[in-house]
Design an enzyme around this catalytic site. Sequence first.
Site, PDB file in Angstrom:
ATOM      1  CE  LYS A  15      47.367 -74.854  76.903  1.00  0.00           C
ATOM      2  NZ  LYS A  15      47.586 -74.729  75.451  1.00  0.00           N
ATOM      3  CB  VAL A  17      47.571 -85.075  75.791  1.00  0.00           C
ATOM      4  CG1 VAL A  17      48.936 -84.518  75.467  1.00  0.00           C
ATOM      5  CG2 VAL A  17      47.640 -86.586  75.914  1.00  0.00           C
ATOM      6  CE  LYS A  37      41.350 -74.495  77.946  1.00  0.00           C
ATOM      7  NZ  LYS A  37      42.747 -74.759  77.548  1.00  0.00           N
ATOM      8  CB  ALA A 112      43.714 -70.234  76.696  1.00  0.00           C
ATOM      9  N   GLY A 113      46.685 -71.490  75.261  1.00  0.00           N
ATOM     10  CA  GLY A 113      47.871 -71.064  74.529  1.00  0.00           C
ATOM     11  C   GLY A 113      49.069 -70.913  75.447  1.00  0.00           C
ATOM     12  N   GLY A 203      50.505 -89.060  69.996  1.00  0.00           N
ATOM     13  CA  GLY A 203      49.308 -89.849  69.724  1.00  0.00           C
ATOM     14  C   GLY A 203      48.652 -90.465  70.946  1.00  0.00           C
TER      15      GLY A 203
END
Length: 245
Positions: A15, A17, A37, A112-113, A203
């Site tokens: 999430k 990135v 957030k 979140a999650g 990555g």
Amino acid sequence: MSVLVVSGTGTEVGKTVVTSAIAAAAVAAGRSVAVLKPAQTGVGPDEPGDAAEVVRLAGPTVTAMELARYPEPLAPDTAARRAGLATLSPADIADAARELSLHHDLVLVEGAGGLLVRFDEAGHTLADAAVLLGAPVLVVAAAGLGTLNSTTLTTEALRARELTPLGVVVGSWPASPDLACRCNLADLPASSGTPLLGAVPEGSAALPPSRFRTEAAAWLAPALAGTWSQESFLTAWAPPGPVGV
């Protein structure tokens, strides 16, 4: 679209990135961006959280806001109760997003999650905040086995609440995807009933921030200010024919 809610199908699906890539692409397109957030869990008081990570990757012009921080890596409601701290209501989240939208072209609200993780004692979730905002929800999904079920459950939960699933972004596309990943890529649009809107390479968060910002638009579809093509990506990673055919 001034507010976009970003939800995962679960934890550790990419999430942050993906949120960073959307922010970077929007900034490159000349838009002012804020990331909200609502609840940061599992991070100490002096440690950088997910909002700070978005700023690190997408650039210092992005505004970051956190509403609550809880020390244990648990669902926000559970983490708040265990820490003896106040929980967040959907109205708290919606009010903060609306305030940010007064001064920014795009506000990204990162959950979140998964979508239905509890934020407070009443069982409210990120979906309830999205309802108050009338905002579309972007679903960030894993690439591998099991993602068809979790992604489809998430989009069905959104539609049951009369929310719009904007699309799906694969949060971490492997450099050497296995058969499950390649088949999932082809099946996700039909299974979830939403378009694929991008795939962030595995990555990517480890790239130098300047390179991340340069490359982010290539990972996202035009709906997210990028240049990524679902058709081209599906063609490039089409699974091989069935055994015996």
